[in-house]
Design a protein around this motif. Structure first.
Motif, PDB file in Angstrom:
ATOM      1  N   LEU A 163     -19.655 -12.760 -26.562  1.00  0.00           N
ATOM      2  CA  LEU A 163     -19.166 -13.031 -24.963  1.00  0.00           C
ATOM      3  C   LEU A 163     -19.360 -11.834 -24.024  1.00  0.00           C
ATOM      4  N   GLU A 164     -19.132 -10.629 -24.686  1.00  0.00           N
ATOM      5  CA  GLU A 164     -19.173  -9.532 -23.849  1.00  0.00           C
ATOM      6  C   GLU A 164     -20.645  -9.187 -23.174  1.00  0.00           C
ATOM      7  N   ALA A 165     -21.582  -9.578 -24.141  1.00  0.00           N
ATOM      8  CA  ALA A 165     -22.938  -9.445 -23.778  1.00  0.00           C
ATOM      9  C   ALA A 165     -23.220 -10.558 -22.771  1.00  0.00           C
ATOM     10  N   ALA A 166     -22.669 -11.718 -22.825  1.00  0.00           N
ATOM     11  CA  ALA A 166     -22.992 -12.656 -21.849  1.00  0.00           C
ATOM     12  C   ALA A 166     -22.160 -12.394 -20.598  1.00  0.00           C
ATOM     13  N   ASN A 167     -21.214 -11.869 -20.618  1.00  0.00           N
ATOM     14  CA  ASN A 167     -20.450 -11.420 -19.425  1.00  0.00           C
ATOM     15  C   ASN A 167     -21.416 -10.682 -18.445  1.00  0.00           C
ATOM     16  N   GLU A 168     -21.977  -9.564 -19.227  1.00  0.00           N
ATOM     17  CA  GLU A 168     -22.686  -8.520 -18.252  1.00  0.00           C
ATOM     18  C   GLU A 168     -23.343  -8.915 -17.315  1.00  0.00           C
ATOM     19  N   ASN A 224     -17.555 -13.613 -15.730  1.00  0.00           N
ATOM     20  CA  ASN A 224     -18.843 -13.991 -15.331  1.00  0.00           C
ATOM     21  C   ASN A 224     -19.566 -15.172 -16.261  1.00  0.00           C
ATOM     22  N   ILE A 225     -18.726 -15.561 -16.975  1.00  0.00           N
ATOM     23  CA  ILE A 225     -19.170 -16.624 -18.168  1.00  0.00           C
ATOM     24  C   ILE A 225     -18.692 -18.003 -17.322  1.00  0.00           C
ATOM     25  N   SER A 226     -19.744 -18.918 -17.350  1.00  0.00           N
ATOM     26  CA  SER A 226     -19.226 -20.261 -17.118  1.00  0.00           C
ATOM     27  C   SER A 226     -19.501 -21.325 -18.124  1.00  0.00           C
ATOM     28  N   PHE A 227     -18.553 -21.731 -18.724  1.00  0.00           N
ATOM     29  CA  PHE A 227     -18.654 -22.621 -19.802  1.00  0.00           C
ATOM     30  C   PHE A 227     -18.722 -23.990 -19.646  1.00  0.00           C
ATOM     31  N   GLN A 228     -19.925 -24.565 -20.357  1.00  0.00           N
ATOM     32  CA  GLN A 228     -20.005 -25.987 -19.921  1.00  0.00           C
ATOM     33  C   GLN A 228     -19.706 -26.849 -21.153  1.00  0.00           C
ATOM     34  N   ALA A 324     -24.517 -28.544  -9.982  1.00  0.00           N
ATOM     35  CA  ALA A 324     -25.558 -27.732 -10.855  1.00  0.00           C
ATOM     36  C   ALA A 324     -26.151 -26.662  -9.858  1.00  0.00           C
ATOM     37  N   HIS A 325     -26.557 -27.132  -8.795  1.00  0.00           N
ATOM     38  CA  HIS A 325     -27.178 -26.432  -7.736  1.00  0.00           C
ATOM     39  C   HIS A 325     -26.288 -24.991  -7.217  1.00  0.00           C
ATOM     40  N   ASP A 326     -25.077 -25.301  -7.088  1.00  0.00           N
ATOM     41  CA  ASP A 326     -24.123 -24.019  -7.005  1.00  0.00           C
ATOM     42  C   ASP A 326     -24.017 -23.249  -8.155  1.00  0.00           C
ATOM     43  N   LEU A 327     -23.997 -23.934  -9.253  1.00  0.00           N
ATOM     44  CA  LEU A 327     -23.501 -23.017 -10.610  1.00  0.00           C
ATOM     45  C   LEU A 327     -24.740 -22.273 -10.824  1.00  0.00           C
ATOM     46  N   PHE A 328     -25.957 -22.668 -10.741  1.00  0.00           N
ATOM     47  CA  PHE A 328     -27.204 -21.739 -10.894  1.00  0.00           C
ATOM     48  C   PHE A 328     -27.336 -20.707  -9.703  1.00  0.00           C
ATOM     49  N   ALA A 329     -26.815 -21.085  -8.537  1.00  0.00           N
ATOM     50  CA  ALA A 329     -26.880 -19.925  -7.440  1.00  0.00           C
ATOM     51  C   ALA A 329     -26.199 -18.858  -8.020  1.00  0.00           C
ATOM     52  N   SER A 330     -24.759 -19.218  -8.252  1.00  0.00           N
ATOM     53  CA  SER A 330     -23.851 -18.059  -8.693  1.00  0.00           C
ATOM     54  C   SER A 330     -24.207 -17.297  -9.864  1.00  0.00           C
ATOM     55  N   LEU A 331     -25.022 -17.871 -10.842  1.00  0.00           N
ATOM     56  CA  LEU A 331     -25.435 -17.195 -11.722  1.00  0.00           C
ATOM     57  C   LEU A 331     -26.627 -16.285 -11.446  1.00  0.00           C
ATOM     58  N   ASP A 332     -27.541 -16.870 -10.509  1.00  0.00           N
ATOM     59  CA  ASP A 332     -28.430 -15.952 -10.025  1.00  0.00           C
ATOM     60  C   ASP A 332     -27.824 -14.693  -9.338  1.00  0.00           C
ATOM     61  N   ALA A 336     -28.638 -10.616 -10.087  1.00  0.00           N
ATOM     62  CA  ALA A 336     -29.280  -9.902  -9.311  1.00  0.00           C
ATOM     63  C   ALA A 336     -28.292  -8.702  -9.074  1.00  0.00           C
ATOM     64  N   ALA A 337     -27.024  -8.909  -8.862  1.00  0.00           N
ATOM     65  CA  ALA A 337     -26.244  -7.746  -8.640  1.00  0.00           C
ATOM     66  C   ALA A 337     -26.050  -6.710  -9.872  1.00  0.00           C
ATOM     67  N   ARG A 338     -26.171  -7.510 -11.094  1.00  0.00           N
ATOM     68  CA  ARG A 338     -26.142  -6.479 -12.357  1.00  0.00           C
ATOM     69  C   ARG A 338     -27.384  -5.587 -12.479  1.00  0.00           C
ATOM     70  N   ILE A 339     -28.502  -6.279 -11.920  1.00  0.00           N
ATOM     71  CA  ILE A 339     -29.831  -5.580 -12.150  1.00  0.00           C
ATOM     72  C   ILE A 339     -29.661  -4.394 -11.157  1.00  0.00           C
ATOM     73  N   HIS A 340     -29.425  -4.777  -9.948  1.00  0.00           N
ATOM     74  CA  HIS A 340     -29.181  -3.733  -8.695  1.00  0.00           C
ATOM     75  C   HIS A 340     -28.408  -2.617  -9.243  1.00  0.00           C
ATOM     76  N   THR A 341     -27.362  -3.099  -9.955  1.00  0.00           N
ATOM     77  CA  THR A 341     -26.405  -1.795 -10.329  1.00  0.00           C
ATOM     78  C   THR A 341     -27.054  -0.841 -11.226  1.00  0.00           C
ATOM     79  N   MET A 342     -27.853  -1.600 -12.253  1.00  0.00           N
ATOM     80  CA  MET A 342     -28.386  -0.593 -13.248  1.00  0.00           C
ATOM     81  C   MET A 342     -29.786  -0.058 -12.599  1.00  0.00           C
ATOM     82  N   GLU A 343     -30.210  -0.394 -11.723  1.00  0.00           N
ATOM     83  CA  GLU A 343     -31.318   0.240 -10.953  1.00  0.00           C
ATOM     84  C   GLU A 343     -30.749   1.483 -10.273  1.00  0.00           C
TER      85      GLU A 343
END
Length: 349
Positions: A163-168, A224-228, A324-332, A336-343
């Motif tokens: 769950l910690e890895a998924a939240n990242e 940052n985890i969305s449970f379905q 579903a569209h809004d869920l995917f948009a929030s995940l994207d 993107a924010a995490r990748i930007h932070t890592m960069e």
């Protein structure tokens, strides 16, 4: 295609992407065998069924979904099969190959097919690494987990590193009926096995899973985890008032947190309009999505469940695609924010 014409199926299963060959090479459950008449049979945990092309050829499923008007479908790792529970030396490579294949399908179908991956649960370190690879490198929205890990708070705690890895990077986790690693099969009912296991027991299990999540700190600890939760939360839309009554009479200072149920997402796989109406009243249309459970069930969820439901036009649009569209948009956005932070960390200005 306009947004209003979109129909997104958020619950189906896919057995291709390298799993076919793995299952054919096995001789213990789960495995594939050829029947005397030449039919390919899946010997699963509880039963045996004919393994048609619909299970492993994405082109067949894509043609059938397009014929009934579904524009997008989320293909998931076959969680109930128990493949992810196998020893890692048998399955870790096949799971990695499968997840890579799902990412390829998304690109090759221009996003019509969306993949929800699997993880090798017998090795938590490998499972965590695969979650990171799925989100960071492959761009898959998330993965599927056996719901028996969420039958209690103590069992869910076993998955804390995952769950910690998924939240990242932000992650969608489908909590789907399935066993834990090394968990024995439950005893089979003495009669009416299909109805007792696949309906009564399964729906109660889905409610147990949602209860564990909302009565824990998971939603706050892993924001940052969305449970379905599958099948509209099982029996929840029909028993939540009893749970409220239990709390009102036995723990009046600690009411049942019904509102927390609205922080989960639900699909309507294999259910119909009456169940959908009850779920929308409880969860809200902005938490409910179409689901077919294809190819196990082949009904078009839009025509079978949503169209006949006594819901408003806006609610139907919400369920058909917008949730579903809004869920995917929030995940994207989270990814993107995490990748930007890592960069930024790797290449400071």
């Amino acid at each position: 295609m306009t947004e209003a014409n979109q129909r997104i199926d958020m619950h189906s299963h896919f057995y291709g992407g390298g799993l076919l060959e793995t299952l054919q090479s096995r001789t213990e459950r789960p495995y594939l065998r050829t029947r005397e008449d030449g039919a390919l049979m899946m010997v699963a945990m509880n039963d045996e069924f004919e393994f048609t092309d619909q299970y492993h050829d994405h082109r067949v499923g894509l043609a059938e979904m397009q014929a009934c008007g579904l524009t997008h479908r989320m293909l998931t790792f076959p969680g109930a099969l128990g493949v992810e529970l196998l020893p890692v030396d048998e399955i870790a490579g096949a799971i990695s190959e499968y997840n890579t294949y799902l990412a390829h399908l998304t690109k090759s179908t221009n996003g019509a097919l969306i993949g929800l991956g699997g993880v090798p649960l017998a090795d938590m370190d490998l499972a965590c690494a695969e979650v990171t690879r799925m989100r960071r490198d492959l761009g898959l929205p998330g993965f599927i987990l056996p719901s028996n890990y969420f039958n209690s708070l103590a069992e869910a705690e076993e998955l804390r590193p995952l769950l910690e890895a998924a939240n990242e990077y932000g992650c969608l986790i489908m909590l789907h009926p399935g066993l834990k690693v090394d968990e024995p099969l439950p005893p089979r009912p003495g009669d009416n096995v299909q109805y007792r296991l696949s309906a009564i027991d399964l729906q109660a299990s889905a409610a147990q899973v949602a209860l564990t999540v909302i009565l824990s700190d998971m939603l706050d600890e892993f924001p940052n985890i969305s449970f379905q939760v599958v099948n509209l939360g099982g029996t929840l839309p029909f028993i939540f008032e009893r749970m409220e009554s239990i709390a009102r009479h036995r723990t009046p200072n600690d009411p049942f947190p019904t509102d927390r149920l609205r922080r989960l997402w639900y699909d309507c796989a294999s259910l119909g309009p009456r169940a959908l109406e009850a779920a929308v009243k409880l969860f809200g249309a902005d938490r409910v999505m179409l689901g077919s459970d294809y190819p196990i069930f082949k009904d078009d969820p839009h025509a079978h469940a949503l169209v006949p439901a006594d819901l408003g036009a806006a609610e139907k649009q919400q369920i058909a695609w917008k949730t579903a569209h809004d869920l995917f948009a929030s995940l994207d956005a989270l990814r993107a924010a995490r990748i930007h932070t890592m960069e930024q960390v790797e290449s400071p200005v």
